[in-house]
Motif scaffolding. Structure first.
Motif, PDB file in Angstrom:
ATOM      1  N   MET A   1       0.762  -0.988   0.035  1.00  0.00           N
ATOM      2  CA  MET A   1       0.255   0.107   0.217  1.00  0.00           C
ATOM      3  C   MET A   1       0.586   1.408   0.078  1.00  0.00           C
ATOM      4  N   ARG A   2       0.423   1.682  -0.872  1.00  0.00           N
ATOM      5  CA  ARG A   2       1.115   3.525  -0.824  1.00  0.00           C
ATOM      6  C   ARG A   2       1.296   4.381   0.404  1.00  0.00           C
ATOM      7  N   LYS A   3       2.205   5.113   0.733  1.00  0.00           N
ATOM      8  CA  LYS A   3       1.954   5.470   1.846  1.00  0.00           C
ATOM      9  C   LYS A   3       2.502   7.243   1.665  1.00  0.00           C
ATOM     10  N   GLY A   4       2.239   8.120   2.254  1.00  0.00           N
ATOM     11  CA  GLY A   4       2.377   9.261   2.267  1.00  0.00           C
ATOM     12  C   GLY A   4       1.998  10.283   4.368  1.00  0.00           C
ATOM     13  N   TYR A   5       1.717  10.896   3.577  1.00  0.00           N
ATOM     14  CA  TYR A   5       1.291  12.294   4.825  1.00  0.00           C
ATOM     15  C   TYR A   5      -0.114  12.718   4.949  1.00  0.00           C
ATOM     16  N   VAL A   6      -0.843  13.032   5.010  1.00  0.00           N
ATOM     17  CA  VAL A   6      -1.822  13.857   5.967  1.00  0.00           C
ATOM     18  C   VAL A   6      -1.911  15.077   6.526  1.00  0.00           C
ATOM     19  N   GLY A   7      -2.508  15.752   5.636  1.00  0.00           N
ATOM     20  CA  GLY A   7      -2.777  17.502   6.920  1.00  0.00           C
ATOM     21  C   GLY A   7      -3.161  18.139   5.715  1.00  0.00           C
ATOM     22  N   TRP A   8      -2.878  19.622   5.865  1.00  0.00           N
ATOM     23  CA  TRP A   8      -3.491  20.333   5.302  1.00  0.00           C
ATOM     24  C   TRP A   8      -2.821  21.133   4.290  1.00  0.00           C
ATOM     25  N   LYS A   9      -3.362  20.974   2.706  1.00  0.00           N
ATOM     26  CA  LYS A   9      -2.675  22.210   1.718  1.00  0.00           C
ATOM     27  C   LYS A   9      -3.313  23.626   2.270  1.00  0.00           C
ATOM     28  N   LEU A  10      -2.276  24.742   2.054  1.00  0.00           N
ATOM     29  CA  LEU A  10      -2.485  25.775   1.530  1.00  0.00           C
ATOM     30  C   LEU A  10      -2.743  26.265   0.369  1.00  0.00           C
ATOM     31  N   PRO A  11      -4.123  26.665   0.308  1.00  0.00           N
ATOM     32  CA  PRO A  11      -4.844  26.701  -0.562  1.00  0.00           C
ATOM     33  C   PRO A  11      -4.089  28.324  -1.216  1.00  0.00           C
ATOM     34  N   GLU A  12      -4.147  28.450  -2.809  1.00  0.00           N
ATOM     35  CA  GLU A  12      -2.991  29.342  -3.261  1.00  0.00           C
ATOM     36  C   GLU A  12      -3.420  30.425  -3.076  1.00  0.00           C
ATOM     37  N   ASP A  13      -4.927  30.986  -2.941  1.00  0.00           N
ATOM     38  CA  ASP A  13      -5.436  32.684  -2.124  1.00  0.00           C
ATOM     39  C   ASP A  13      -4.299  32.770  -1.300  1.00  0.00           C
ATOM     40  N   GLU A  14      -5.210  32.138  -0.676  1.00  0.00           N
ATOM     41  CA  GLU A  14      -4.621  31.890   0.763  1.00  0.00           C
ATOM     42  C   GLU A  14      -2.854  32.188   1.389  1.00  0.00           C
ATOM     43  N   ARG A  15      -1.956  31.133   0.281  1.00  0.00           N
ATOM     44  CA  ARG A  15      -1.167  31.296   0.378  1.00  0.00           C
ATOM     45  C   ARG A  15       0.106  32.628  -0.281  1.00  0.00           C
ATOM     46  N   ALA A  16      -0.915  33.474  -1.376  1.00  0.00           N
ATOM     47  CA  ALA A  16      -0.955  34.524  -2.265  1.00  0.00           C
ATOM     48  C   ALA A  16      -0.831  35.446  -0.604  1.00  0.00           C
ATOM     49  N   ARG A  17      -2.104  35.429  -0.281  1.00  0.00           N
ATOM     50  CA  ARG A  17      -2.462  36.644   1.011  1.00  0.00           C
ATOM     51  C   ARG A  17      -0.773  37.056   2.072  1.00  0.00           C
ATOM     52  N   LEU A  18      -1.342  35.056   1.879  1.00  0.00           N
ATOM     53  CA  LEU A  18       0.076  34.991   3.725  1.00  0.00           C
ATOM     54  C   LEU A  18       1.490  35.600   2.933  1.00  0.00           C
ATOM     55  N   LEU A  19       1.931  35.433   2.070  1.00  0.00           N
ATOM     56  CA  LEU A  19       3.658  35.817   1.785  1.00  0.00           C
ATOM     57  C   LEU A  19       3.791  36.878   1.185  1.00  0.00           C
ATOM     58  N   ALA A  20       2.180  38.097   1.046  1.00  0.00           N
ATOM     59  CA  ALA A  20       2.202  39.399   0.842  1.00  0.00           C
ATOM     60  C   ALA A  20       2.614  40.180   2.655  1.00  0.00           C
ATOM     61  N   LEU A  21       2.177  39.534   3.478  1.00  0.00           N
ATOM     62  CA  LEU A  21       1.912  39.842   4.358  1.00  0.00           C
ATOM     63  C   LEU A  21       3.989  39.320   5.067  1.00  0.00           C
ATOM     64  N   PRO A  41      -0.987   5.116   5.803  1.00  0.00           N
ATOM     65  CA  PRO A  41      -1.566   4.609   4.215  1.00  0.00           C
ATOM     66  C   PRO A  41      -2.640   5.796   3.093  1.00  0.00           C
ATOM     67  N   THR A  42      -2.818   5.540   2.190  1.00  0.00           N
ATOM     68  CA  THR A  42      -3.299   6.449   1.791  1.00  0.00           C
ATOM     69  C   THR A  42      -5.357   6.233   1.893  1.00  0.00           C
ATOM     70  N   ASN A  43      -5.713   5.048   3.294  1.00  0.00           N
ATOM     71  CA  ASN A  43      -6.963   4.966   3.543  1.00  0.00           C
ATOM     72  C   ASN A  43      -6.647   5.990   5.341  1.00  0.00           C
ATOM     73  N   HIS A  44      -5.425   5.886   5.373  1.00  0.00           N
ATOM     74  CA  HIS A  44      -5.579   7.231   6.726  1.00  0.00           C
ATOM     75  C   HIS A  44      -6.442   8.326   6.967  1.00  0.00           C
TER      76      HIS A  44
END
Length: 124
Positions: A1-21, A41-44
């Motif tokens: 089974m493939r593995k990886g990590y879970v969490g949160w992606k920072l949406p592009e508009d939020e990224r741009a807003r925070l990079l300006a700050l 695993p992918t089903n986490h």
């Protein structure tokens, strides 16, 4: 089974807003995600929260800059580290170095900024 990590992606508009700050201090801008669980695993299950608050900034002065977040009312991750987004890195530094930078050097509080986060699985 493939593995990886879970969490949160920072949406592009939020990224741009925070990079300006919070302009990137080092050559490589990361500003991509917050990790909740690593080597799973992918089903986490994905996190349920869909937002957080930027509450601080960390910079070890040696090539690691990170934004500190409060998620679910706390900056503390279940593994004892601190919720963060690796913000920028100097050559030779890696995103995982943010954990040590925050632990060793602490972080400076900023005016709280709510941010939208997208629960996500990131494959290796």
């Amino acid at each position: 089974m493939r593995k990886g990590y879970v969490g949160w992606k920072l949406p592009e508009d939020e990224r741009a807003r925070l990079l300006a700050l919070f302009p990137a201090a080092y050559a490589r801008t990361v500003a991509h995600h917050v990790t909740a669980a690593f080597n799973v695993p992918t089903n986490h299950p994905l996190p349920k929260e869909t937002g957080g608050t930027v509450v601080g900034i960390a910079d070890d002065g040696a090539g690691v800059q990170a934004l500190v977040l409060s998620i679910g009312g706390t900056t503390a991750r279940r593994d004892g580290s601190t919720w963060h987004v690796t913000w920028s890195l100097a050559p030779g530094r890696k995103p995982v170095d943010s954990n040590d930078a925050i632990r060793r050097h602490g972080w400076t509080a900023v005016e709280p900024i709510p941010v939208r986060l997208e629960p996500h699985f990131f494959p290796f």
